[in-house]
Design a protein around this motif. Structure first.
Motif, mmCIF file in Angstrom:
data_model
loop_
_atom_site.group_PDB
_atom_site.id
_atom_site.type_symbol
_atom_site.label_atom_id
_atom_site.label_comp_id
_atom_site.label_asym_id
_atom_site.label_seq_id
_atom_site.Cartn_x
_atom_site.Cartn_y
_atom_site.Cartn_z
ATOM 1 N N ASP A 201 0.828 -1.199 0.000
ATOM 2 C CA ASP A 201 0.000 0.000 0.000
ATOM 3 C C ASP A 201 0.870 1.261 0.000
ATOM 4 N N HIS B 94 -1.799 6.860 8.640
ATOM 5 C CA HIS B 94 -1.525 5.455 8.313
ATOM 6 C C HIS B 94 -2.118 4.540 9.383
ATOM 7 N N LEU B 95 -3.107 3.729 9.008
ATOM 8 C CA LEU B 95 -3.863 2.926 9.973
ATOM 9 C C LEU B 95 -3.049 1.760 10.519
ATOM 10 N N GLY B 96 -2.210 1.152 9.691
ATOM 11 C CA GLY B 96 -1.374 0.058 10.175
ATOM 12 C C GLY B 96 -0.442 0.510 11.275
ATOM 13 N N CYS C 120 -2.337 0.744 14.527
ATOM 14 C CA CYS C 120 -2.551 -0.596 15.066
ATOM 15 C C CYS C 120 -1.265 -1.146 15.694
ATOM 16 N N ALA D 11 -8.060 3.156 14.726
ATOM 17 C CA ALA D 11 -7.874 2.447 13.458
ATOM 18 C C ALA D 11 -9.110 1.632 13.089
ATOM 19 N N SER D 12 -9.722 0.999 14.084
ATOM 20 C CA SER D 12 -10.912 0.177 13.829
ATOM 21 C C SER D 12 -12.079 1.024 13.338
ATOM 22 N N ARG E 107 -12.006 3.299 11.459
ATOM 23 C CA ARG E 107 -11.789 3.602 10.038
ATOM 24 C C ARG E 107 -11.650 2.303 9.240
ATOM 25 N N ASP E 108 -12.241 1.258 9.808
ATOM 26 C CA ASP E 108 -12.376 -0.048 9.141
ATOM 27 C C ASP E 108 -11.055 -0.755 8.866
ATOM 28 N N TYR E 109 -10.081 -0.573 9.751
ATOM 29 C CA TYR E 109 -8.836 -1.332 9.635
ATOM 30 C C TYR E 109 -9.026 -2.631 10.418
ATOM 31 N N ASN F 65 -10.866 -11.162 7.788
ATOM 32 C CA ASN F 65 -9.666 -11.107 8.618
ATOM 33 C C ASN F 65 -9.371 -12.478 9.221
#
Length: 260
Positions: free
Chosen positions: A7, A46-48, A51, A77-78, A80-82, A118
């Motif tokens: 990504d 950056h969502l990763g 997390c 992060a969650s 925002r649908d991570y 997941n």
């Protein structure tokens, strides 16, 4: 361990560098440096990185342990649908980490992440159904969830599926099948499976008993930092199982296992 991804979103470069420093890939391992890089990346959305920071706070790696902070980061992060963060947030609710224990909420989060593919969440749900944690115990459903995640290449599910066959959880007991699953996961680097293979050879479960092979597998796991393998290898040296009896080496290995 975190998987490098392709990504190219904002903060991706810092995220990838952070992963390298956290895991010691191509650089000297420096978790504090990883934290700095994850913060830079997360400031760019950056969502990763959010997390991963949550994971580090939850475990006190490179930062002072702060479970509430971990939950806040997972939630950001969650929301925002991570999905990895959604799964980790579910784990926090299931176990009362940084929040009041709420197994119902934990299951809801696992189911949300699981429904979107997941693999961690699918496997965790499998454990919940197998053990009756947060849901009515249903070993057959648990086994089916492990099957699903294993078929998609998730090694922890392959290992857990092996345990189902070894112990007859949700499926007819089949030690040979269990051995094959442990072997598959071990071949791809899952250390718990390598250790379990050693036990299979040591006890003759699903395979012809071979104490030498068992000791080799325990040593393989031990050299990669798997503490149960180190302990089992110590027992091999203490009693001369598959290796020459060596009480000094056994003591050293027991100490190594105990230190962690």
């Amino acid at each position: 361990m975190h998987i490098l991804v392709e990504d190219k979103s904002n903060g991706e470069e810092e995220y990838q560098q952070g992963v390298c420093y956290e895991d010691g890939k191509g650089v000297v391992k420096d978790v504090q440096k990883a934290v700095e890089l994850y913060y830079i990346a997360s400031s760019k959305g950056h969502l990763g990185s959010l997390c991963n920071l949550g994971f580090l706070y939850a475990n006190g790696l490179g930062v002072n342990k702060d479970e509430k902070k971990a939950v806040e980061l997972y939630f950001q992060a969650s929301s925002r649908d991570y999905l990895p963060a959604t799964c980790n947030l579910g784990f926090c609710y299931m176990n009362g980490i940084g929040v009041s224990k709420n197994e119902k909420k934990g299951i809801e989060l696992y189911e949300k992440a699981s429904s979107l593919g997941n693999l961690d969440a699918i496997c965790n749900l499998g454990f919940c159904y197998t053990s009756g944690k947060g849901v009515k115990k249903d070993k057959k459903k648990g086994k089916e969830l492990y099957d699903k995640a294993s078929a998609m290449g998730y090694l922890r599910a392959t290992y857990n599926l092996g345990l189902c066959y070894e112990r007859g959880r949700g499926v007819k007991k089949d030690k040979k099948k269990a051995f094959q699953l442990f072997e598959k996961a071990s071949f791809q680097g899952f250390l718990e499976a390598t250790c379990r293979l050693g036990v299979c050879y040591d006890k003759g479960r699903g395979v012809k008993k071979d104490k030498n092979k068992a000791a080799e597998l325990f040593e393989k796991g031990s050299l990669q930092g798997h503490l149960i393998s180190t302990y089992n290898l110590a027992l091999c040296y203490k009693y001369g199982r598959g290796v020459d009896k060596d009480k000094r080496t056994a003591r050293e290995l027991f100490s190594e296992a105990a230190m962690h």
